[in-house]
Design an enzyme around this catalytic site. Structure first.
Site, PDB file in Angstrom:
ATOM      1  N   ILE A   8      30.944  49.920  29.823  1.00  0.00           N
ATOM      2  CA  ILE A   8      30.848  48.377  30.321  1.00  0.00           C
ATOM      3  C   ILE A   8      31.041  48.769  31.666  1.00  0.00           C
ATOM      4  O   ILE A   8      32.426  48.993  32.293  1.00  0.00           O
ATOM      5  CB  ILE A   8      31.775  47.581  29.645  1.00  0.00           C
ATOM      6  CG1 ILE A   8      31.187  47.458  28.158  1.00  0.00           C
ATOM      7  CG2 ILE A   8      31.147  46.277  30.451  1.00  0.00           C
ATOM      8  CD1 ILE A   8      32.403  46.619  27.514  1.00  0.00           C
ATOM      9  N   VAL A  63      31.071  45.860  43.762  1.00  0.00           N
ATOM     10  CA  VAL A  63      30.314  46.042  44.855  1.00  0.00           C
ATOM     11  C   VAL A  63      30.865  45.822  46.100  1.00  0.00           C
ATOM     12  O   VAL A  63      30.244  45.633  47.269  1.00  0.00           O
ATOM     13  CB  VAL A  63      29.187  44.754  44.702  1.00  0.00           C
ATOM     14  CG1 VAL A  63      28.298  44.920  43.576  1.00  0.00           C
ATOM     15  CG2 VAL A  63      30.063  43.428  44.648  1.00  0.00           C
ATOM     16  N   LYS A 121      40.284  43.678  58.460  1.00  0.00           N
ATOM     17  CA  LYS A 121      39.411  42.667  58.549  1.00  0.00           C
ATOM     18  C   LYS A 121      40.258  41.383  59.122  1.00  0.00           C
ATOM     19  O   LYS A 121      41.304  40.954  58.923  1.00  0.00           O
ATOM     20  CB  LYS A 121      39.150  42.039  56.967  1.00  0.00           C
ATOM     21  CG  LYS A 121      38.018  40.866  56.895  1.00  0.00           C
ATOM     22  CD  LYS A 121      38.161  40.316  55.482  1.00  0.00           C
ATOM     23  CE  LYS A 121      37.425  39.088  55.391  1.00  0.00           C
ATOM     24  NZ  LYS A 121      37.867  37.989  54.512  1.00  0.00           N
ATOM     25  N   PRO A 179      38.300  32.790  61.461  1.00  0.00           N
ATOM     26  CA  PRO A 179      39.395  33.943  61.601  1.00  0.00           C
ATOM     27  C   PRO A 179      40.431  33.863  60.923  1.00  0.00           C
ATOM     28  O   PRO A 179      40.788  32.702  60.317  1.00  0.00           O
ATOM     29  CB  PRO A 179      39.670  33.890  63.120  1.00  0.00           C
ATOM     30  CG  PRO A 179      39.651  32.602  63.390  1.00  0.00           C
ATOM     31  CD  PRO A 179      38.521  31.829  62.380  1.00  0.00           C
ATOM     32  N   LEU A 198      36.603  37.455  36.383  1.00  0.00           N
ATOM     33  CA  LEU A 198      35.241  36.533  36.004  1.00  0.00           C
ATOM     34  C   LEU A 198      35.291  35.875  34.622  1.00  0.00           C
ATOM     35  O   LEU A 198      34.647  34.865  34.664  1.00  0.00           O
ATOM     36  CB  LEU A 198      34.101  37.729  35.916  1.00  0.00           C
ATOM     37  CG  LEU A 198      34.128  38.453  37.386  1.00  0.00           C
ATOM     38  CD1 LEU A 198      32.932  39.741  37.443  1.00  0.00           C
ATOM     39  CD2 LEU A 198      33.690  37.415  38.364  1.00  0.00           C
ATOM     40  N   ILE A 241      39.263  38.565  44.709  1.00  0.00           N
ATOM     41  CA  ILE A 241      40.482  38.996  44.443  1.00  0.00           C
ATOM     42  C   ILE A 241      41.576  38.036  44.683  1.00  0.00           C
ATOM     43  O   ILE A 241      42.609  38.248  43.890  1.00  0.00           O
ATOM     44  CB  ILE A 241      40.539  40.218  45.505  1.00  0.00           C
ATOM     45  CG1 ILE A 241      39.562  41.332  44.674  1.00  0.00           C
ATOM     46  CG2 ILE A 241      42.077  40.779  45.190  1.00  0.00           C
ATOM     47  CD1 ILE A 241      39.719  42.679  45.497  1.00  0.00           C
TER      48      ILE A 241
END
Lengths: 503, 478
Positions: free
Chosen positions: A44, A49, A80, A98, A337, A350
């Site tokens: 599974i 992604v 990030k 931001p 999920l 997350i």
């Protein structure tokens, strides 16, 4: 040690949800000496992604004692500073949401009111709110370094997160958890047995016939919700009437150009497309609504717009936006999920997993999973989900786009009352109606409002305490302070390389 | 630039002078004219004889430095409340965390895990301000950001009438027009207040009326919450000091007929006797709140918006919160329909705040086991609102206080109150088990020696005042 204590926990499903849960349990509740088993099947696939995150993940890693440089190396992570949104307010727009504030309070009035006042004065000033945010200007210039330790230094006034390969993150956590006693079992769950007296889950049976018992079960089995939905029959709150997207097509491609310290989300004809810069490649995905575009067209649109070549076929995903009616039922907690899904427009996947885990650990129950614990947990998770949902919805409705049936549909969405009230208040007065619980605080709302063209009609009258003549200089001074600070920051690419060398 | 708009503050309780000073200071004179109609009698002022720590920020915002405030208002320092007869033993509720939240887990969970249920009776022993109050010593918290000695806060005991005078003086210095008169008549168009006729014959008209008269001006929906156990009448007294030592806590003592509150300021004690019977005390009242505090062009603050018994200095604290909220939402231009959104938001936040405070007080009454001289008094708490019931049940089940959207949440005050009333949670946070005995003992021993050492070097409360900020007529100088 309390009597009636939980001694064994069974986690169904790997991926980030399963392994973050396992890693947290064996660290934070070490003294409970829990028997933790995680059952996952290679067959599974997990929905890996490439993912962008929120700053909260750093505190999660810190709590587990995970070294930042090491985890970034292992997950091909970049830094990030925020998310760039293109073509949302109208085609051609670009703004960044931001991790940080806009300007600073002057005479205890939030900065953005001065921008509104300057705009109304018709003053010849830069009234784009971007110039007054250090993380935005750093992101645009491709700069990054970790925030300064001194809270008085302007270089301390922002946060950061990562863009990383979530499947590599999960892989890292497998080693972490196994080293701390978590048992990993390869297999597919075939059957779930419930206790007749109270409906609690007793055990799961695998394909190979093996039976795994447990006191507590964590369902990280993804969309199918093997335990919470299939065995315990808990329904789903479908939010498609708020957020219509129900498909995604994803592909990774080679990197082109420098690795920028931000994610990009570009609005398209029937949804939006992400670009997530990792160290080794770029992750891409088109999130769309199947009512307005076919899977093939969407894939075609994704592939034709890539920055560089790719050797892989795009992957197709289906989902229903919403939340499990109850994420904790009996002795089963649904994390990831299986507990609900909201599109990754603001990198909350997350984050919601982490919220679920940390909330649950703080309320770790006795074996009988008292209803008072479950109800309280569910209320907190409901609010968390709803608040993220409403913030995502803002992006879709605070727009003048009407150039496709999808956008026309968005304009007709009936908003939840609390969101309607927030938007009305802001449009009229520039005030943000804030709520305590929720991932996105005032600065985030301001970023989206201003970025998507919702400029308030009114502004705080106390801005008048600053004479008209002084305002342009105040704004210009602050803009220069930021520009100067950004110029001292290293390039993101160089900073990453240095870190990789263990500098 | 359009013409200035007018705000009229209808005074009558301390909220009037607070509003005059605060709005006068902050609202730009180019946009708004502020007028205070001052009847010179303060209603219910004795309820504001004790403040929450937030008053410091209020005075700072007005540019009133601390010594100026203390000497004008005859103020002394206040570390919290002392509840006598409400639980199995007297207890303090102070403005600091108790103990140490080792590993981020609440101290009472650690105490319970390490030392058992009975140890919870010693909970307050681990709070520096409790020990300071017991020893009668005071120094402001360290500004050096040290654990424990920087982490407590303090409010004041004050003379509300003197404070109101100082505030009115400040308001005048901010160009607030001060009219000493009493409203005699009002003219209305539906729910909009058109004009106010004063006893001195003048007629005034405003774009916004701030009703600080102590009672609503018109019929308005009021949510009474008496059934949670509140008293229904009171009498106020002012005494010469009742003790040689100047206390650091507001003393809440149970009586056969209700309870008393004693607040010692520099000159003497302000005492309130609260009675369960509405006929007994000099002033009747009904605890509760006004549902729509801002309606049309009238905004109610102070007693006209809510009647909140003065636990933890809540009465005065709430007035300040209302004013801060008003300023945070103040519209660029007054008048409907433009201000509708601000009003809706103001009322939403006001209701949320009132309901939260109602729940705190409700749980206070419901969980207390009132007694006098060892004899149990009847618990008059007849009902608990569902949100309060949920909070109390959660604490009883696992020692946890649920906070969702509550802001300014009295965070640290729930646990001392519930433990002080003898509530013992059935379970505790299992994350406490991750701290071993050695770590716990080290932490608590070093806390104990820090507390002892710190107190040893603190002057007596009255000596601190004498040296730094004695008001005229300071009564503890001897």
């Amino acid at each position: 040690m309390q009597t009636n204590a939980i001694t064994s926990v069974v986690i169904i499903g790997g991926g980030t949800a399963g392994w973050m849960s396992a890693a947290a349990l064996c660290t934070v509740l070490k003294a409970q000496n829990l028997d933790i088993t995680l059952i996952e099947s290679e067959a599974i696939g997990t929905v890996g992604v490439g993912e962008a995150t929120l700053p909260h993940i750093r505190f999660f890693n810190e709590k587990l004692g995970i070294d930042e440089a090491e985890i970034m190396r292992r997950t091909q992570a970049t830094f990030k500073l925020g998310i760039e949104f293109k073509d949302w307010g109208k085609i051609g727009d670009s703004y960044i949401h931001p991790f940080g504030n806009f300007g600073r309070d002057i005479n205890r009035v939030p900065f953005h009111h001065y921008i509104s006042r300057a705009a109304q004065m018709g003053a010849d000033m830069d009234t784009h709110i971007d110039a007054y945010s250090l993380p935005i200007m750093a992101a645009r210039a491709g700069k990054f370094e970790r925030p300064h330790k001194d809270p008085k230094n302007i270089l301390s006034t922002f946060g950061y997160a990562y863009q990383f390969d979530a499947s590599l993150y999960a892989k890292y956590l497998i080693g972490f958890a196994e080293k701390r006693g978590v048992t990993r079992i390869e297999g597919r769950v075939n059957d779930v047995s419930l206790r007749p007296e109270d409906g609690f889950i007793n055990a799961v049976t695998l394909d190979n016939g093996k039976v795994i018992n447990g006191d507590l079960f964590i369902d990280c089995s993804g969309f199918r919700g093997l335990l919470i939905a299939q065995a315990l029959k808990i329904g789903y709150k479908d939010w498609t009437h708020y957020l219509p997207c129900n498909r995604a097509v994803t592909v990774a491609c080679d990197h082109k150009g420098l690795r920028v310290p931000f994610t990009t989300a570009t609005a398209k004809t029937a949804g939006w497309q992400w670009r997530i810069p990792l160290q080794h490649r770029t992750g891409n995905g088109y999130v769309y609504c199947s009512d307005f575009i076919s899977d093939d067209e969407a894939a075609g649109s994704l592939m034709s717009g890539l920055e560089a070549k790719t050797n892989t076929e795009p992957k197709h995903l289906r989902f229903t936006t919403g939340q499990r009616a109850k994420t904790w039922h009996k002795n089963c907690v649904a994390i990831g999920l299986s507990g609900g899904f909201l599109e990754p427009l603001e990198s909350t996947g997350i984050f919601l997993i982490q919220e679920a885990i940390t909330t649950f650990l703080d309320m770790f129950p006795s074996k009988n999973c008292p209803k008072i614990d479950r109800d309280s947990y569910n209320r907190i998770m409901d609010l968390s989900f709803e608040r993220v949902r409403d913030f995502l919805l803002l992006h879709y409705v605070a727009t003048s786009r009407d150039d496709s049936p999808f956008w026309k549909h968005c304009a007709s969405i009936k908003l939840p009352d609390s969101l309607r009230h927030k938007m009305d208040l802001f449009r009229a007065s520039g005030r943000v109606a804030s709520y305590e619980v929720g991932a996105f605080k005032d600065p985030s709302w301001l970023a989206v409002y201003y970025g998507q063209g919702i400029i308030p009609r009114g502004y705080d009258p106390m801005t008048d305490l600053m004479p008209d003549a002084l305002l342009p200089k105040q704004l210009e001074d602050f803009k220069q302070t930021i520009a100067r600070a950004v110029s001292t920051m290293p390039d993101h690419q160089d900073y990453l390389t240095q870190m990789g060398r263990g500098a | 630039m359009s013409a200035r708009q007018t705000l009229i503050i209808l005074g009558g309780d301390i909220a009037g002078s607070m509003a005059a000073a605060y709005l006068g200071r902050h609202l730009p004179a180019s946009r708004f004219e502020v007028i205070l109609v001052d009847p010179s009698i303060l209603e219910h002022s004795s309820w504001c004889a004790a403040s929450h720590p937030n008053l410091k920020a209020f005075n700072r915002a007005l540019g009133i430095n601390e010594v100026d405030f203390i000497t004008s208002a005859n103020a002394s320092f206040r570390l919290g409340d002392y509840y006598d007869g409400w639980g199995p033993a007297p207890y303090h509720n102070v403005f600091s965390d108790y103990g140490i939240a080792i590993g981020g887990t609440a101290f009472h969970d650690h105490l319970r895990h390490q030392a058992g249920e009975d140890a919870l009776a010693q909970y307050e022993h681990y709070a520096l301000p409790v020990r300071m109050a017991q020893a009668g010593v005071f120094t402001p918290p360290s500004t050096q950001n040290h654990p424990i000695i920087s982490d407590y806060d303090y409010g004041y005991h004050l003379d509300p009438t003197a404070y109101a005078g100082r505030l009115t003086q400040a308001a005048i210095s901010f160009d607030v027009k001060h009219i000493q008169s009493t409203p005699k008549a009002y003219t209305w168009s539906e729910n909009k207040l058109d004009t106010v006729m004063l006893s001195n014959g003048t007629e005034l008209c405003a774009d916004l009326y701030i009703n600080a008269s102590g009672h609503p001006l018109a019929e308005t929906a009021f949510n009474a919450w008496t059934e949670i156990g509140c008293a229904q009448s009171y009498t106020a007294y002012a005494h010469e000091p009742q003790s040689k030592r100047l206390g650091l806590s507001s003393h809440f003592k149970t009586t056969q007929t209700g309870w008393t509150l004693s607040c010692p300021n520099q000159l003497g004690d302000i005492e309130l006797a609260f009675f369960d019977n509405p006929e007994t005390g000099e002033h009747r009242y009904e605890a509760g709140y006004t549902q729509q505090v801002w309606q049309a062009n009238v905004l109610n603050i102070g007693f006209s918006s809510a009647i909140i018994e003065p636990f933890l200095g809540l009465t005065l604290r709430t007035i300040q919160h209302d004013l801060e909220r008003l300023l945070a939402l103040f519209p660029a231009r007054l008048g409907l329909p433009d201000t509708l959104n601000e009003q809706v938001e103001y009322n939403r936040l006001s209701n949320a705040q009132h309901e939260y405070l109602r729940d705190y007080i409700a749980i206070h009454y419901a969980s207390s086991t009132k007694s006098i001289d060892g004899n149990l008094l009847p618990n008059l708490s007849a009902s608990l609102p569902p949100s309060a019931r949920a909070k109390l049940d959660m604490f009883k089940a696992r020692g946890r206080i649920n906070m969702l959207d509550e802001r300014d949440s009295l965070r640290g005050n729930w646990v001392p109150m519930l433990l002080g009333h003898g509530i013992r949670p059935e379970r505790y946070n299992l994350m406490a088990e991750d701290v071993d005995v050695k770590e716990f003992k080290e932490a608590t021993l070093s806390l104990e020696s820090l507390i002892i050492h710190t107190i040893e070097h603190m002057p007596r409360h009255e000596d601190f005042i004498k040296r730094r900020c004695a008001a005229k007529g300071f009564n503890y100088g001897g």
